[in-house]
Design a protein around this motif. Structure first.
Motif, PDB file in Angstrom:
ATOM      1  N   ILE A  27     -20.196  48.848  44.025  1.00  0.00           N
ATOM      2  CA  ILE A  27     -21.709  48.302  44.496  1.00  0.00           C
ATOM      3  C   ILE A  27     -21.750  47.896  42.539  1.00  0.00           C
ATOM      4  O   ILE A  27     -22.808  47.020  42.630  1.00  0.00           O
ATOM      5  CB  ILE A  27     -22.981  49.529  45.038  1.00  0.00           C
ATOM      6  N   MET A  28     -22.532  48.011  42.468  1.00  0.00           N
ATOM      7  CA  MET A  28     -23.023  48.010  40.953  1.00  0.00           C
ATOM      8  C   MET A  28     -22.443  46.815  40.280  1.00  0.00           C
ATOM      9  O   MET A  28     -23.124  46.128  39.202  1.00  0.00           O
ATOM     10  CB  MET A  28     -23.105  49.012  39.844  1.00  0.00           C
ATOM     11  N   LEU A  29     -21.124  46.956  39.951  1.00  0.00           N
ATOM     12  CA  LEU A  29     -20.303  45.659  39.150  1.00  0.00           C
ATOM     13  C   LEU A  29     -19.664  44.848  40.333  1.00  0.00           C
ATOM     14  O   LEU A  29     -18.655  43.213  39.660  1.00  0.00           O
ATOM     15  CB  LEU A  29     -19.094  46.598  39.042  1.00  0.00           C
ATOM     16  N   GLU A 143     -32.304  43.456  37.933  1.00  0.00           N
ATOM     17  CA  GLU A 143     -31.934  43.740  39.452  1.00  0.00           C
ATOM     18  C   GLU A 143     -31.885  45.954  39.614  1.00  0.00           C
ATOM     19  O   GLU A 143     -31.506  46.638  38.599  1.00  0.00           O
ATOM     20  CB  GLU A 143     -30.971  43.955  39.701  1.00  0.00           C
ATOM     21  N   LYS A 144     -31.789  46.425  41.012  1.00  0.00           N
ATOM     22  CA  LYS A 144     -31.467  47.458  40.974  1.00  0.00           C
ATOM     23  C   LYS A 144     -31.383  47.608  42.285  1.00  0.00           C
ATOM     24  O   LYS A 144     -31.699  46.696  43.613  1.00  0.00           O
ATOM     25  CB  LYS A 144     -33.147  47.893  41.605  1.00  0.00           C
ATOM     26  N   ILE A 154     -29.233  47.679  36.821  1.00  0.00           N
ATOM     27  CA  ILE A 154     -28.687  46.254  35.794  1.00  0.00           C
ATOM     28  C   ILE A 154     -30.093  45.515  34.189  1.00  0.00           C
ATOM     29  O   ILE A 154     -30.940  44.832  35.077  1.00  0.00           O
ATOM     30  CB  ILE A 154     -28.048  44.673  36.535  1.00  0.00           C
ATOM     31  N   LEU A 155     -29.307  45.523  33.609  1.00  0.00           N
ATOM     32  CA  LEU A 155     -30.917  45.701  32.557  1.00  0.00           C
ATOM     33  C   LEU A 155     -30.276  44.794  31.619  1.00  0.00           C
ATOM     34  O   LEU A 155     -28.976  44.779  31.472  1.00  0.00           O
ATOM     35  CB  LEU A 155     -31.292  46.672  31.904  1.00  0.00           C
ATOM     36  N   ILE A 156     -30.957  44.050  30.899  1.00  0.00           N
ATOM     37  CA  ILE A 156     -31.031  42.660  29.648  1.00  0.00           C
ATOM     38  C   ILE A 156     -31.738  43.275  28.528  1.00  0.00           C
ATOM     39  O   ILE A 156     -32.929  43.967  29.113  1.00  0.00           O
ATOM     40  CB  ILE A 156     -31.177  41.639  30.146  1.00  0.00           C
ATOM     41  N   TYR A 157     -31.867  42.806  27.924  1.00  0.00           N
ATOM     42  CA  TYR A 157     -32.160  43.189  25.893  1.00  0.00           C
ATOM     43  C   TYR A 157     -33.462  42.339  26.241  1.00  0.00           C
ATOM     44  O   TYR A 157     -34.093  41.544  27.499  1.00  0.00           O
ATOM     45  CB  TYR A 157     -31.243  42.049  25.581  1.00  0.00           C
TER      46      TYR A 157
END
Ligand SMILES: C[S@@+](CC[C@H](N)C(=O)[O-])C[C@H]1O[C@@H](n2cnc3c(N)ncnc32)[C@H](O)[C@@H]1O
Length: 157
Positions: A27-29, A143-144, A154-157
């Motif tokens: 799901i996440m990747l 994204e969640k 999913i997080l970015i800087y």
């Protein structure tokens, strides 16, 4: 769960959790083109490497989990043994909820993540109210996703 709990139950882990964890990875990747230097954060027995069919740099503080994986850095996620901005991706499945100091762990993720990188993490849904504000304090949520018993970001800087 504590380090001692994981040391005690390491030998049963793959049998109990392989399918559950593989579903979370799927799901996440799914939409991510993983490339560059990747950290398996709280790598445990190495299920993620098996799923991706590739070697990953792994860190975990349970010696028994790492023994099953066969390799990895024995350290705490609150004090990552890596330099600044080393990783393109940091993948953390079902780990942060175990940290005694999740804010310190997230700050460490930010330190070792490249500014162009991404942090993918999941944890049990019950921990969302505690952990989501900490994630948002240091990183931007892109994204969640719901994945089984976990919630994933999913997080970015
Ligand atoms: C539920 S398991 C998940 C393992 C692996 N990510 C997977 O997908 O199968 C949680 C892992 O995080 C590790 N862990 C928990 N707290 C940690 C900490 N503070 N520092 C390093 N590793 C930790 C445990 O030893 C365990 O291997």
């Amino acid at each position: 769960m504590t380090k001692e709990d994981y040391n005690k139950t390491a030998r049963f882990y793959n049998q109990r959790y392989r399918e559950i964890q593989f579903e979370k990875y799927k799901i996440m990747l799914a939409s991510l083109a993983l490339k560059g230097k990747i950290l398996d954060h709280g790598c445990g027995t190495g299920l993620l490497s098996s799923f991706l069919k590739r070697d990953l740099i792994g860190i975990d503080n349970s010696v028994e989990m790492l023994n099953i994986r066969g390799s990895g850095d024995l350290a705490d996620v609150e004090e990552l043994p890596y330099g600044d901005a080393e990783f393109d991706y940091i993948l953390s499945f079902s780990v942060l909820m175990n940290s005694k100091d999740p804010e310190k762990a997230i700050k460490e993720v930010k330190r070792v993540l490249k500014p162009s990188g991404a942090f993918v993490c999941t944890f049990l849904r019950d921990f969302e109210s505690k952990l989501k504000p900490l994630l948002e304090k240091y990183l931007e949520i892109k994204e969640k996703r719901t994945c089984g018993e976990d919630i994933g970001f999913i997080l970015i800087y």
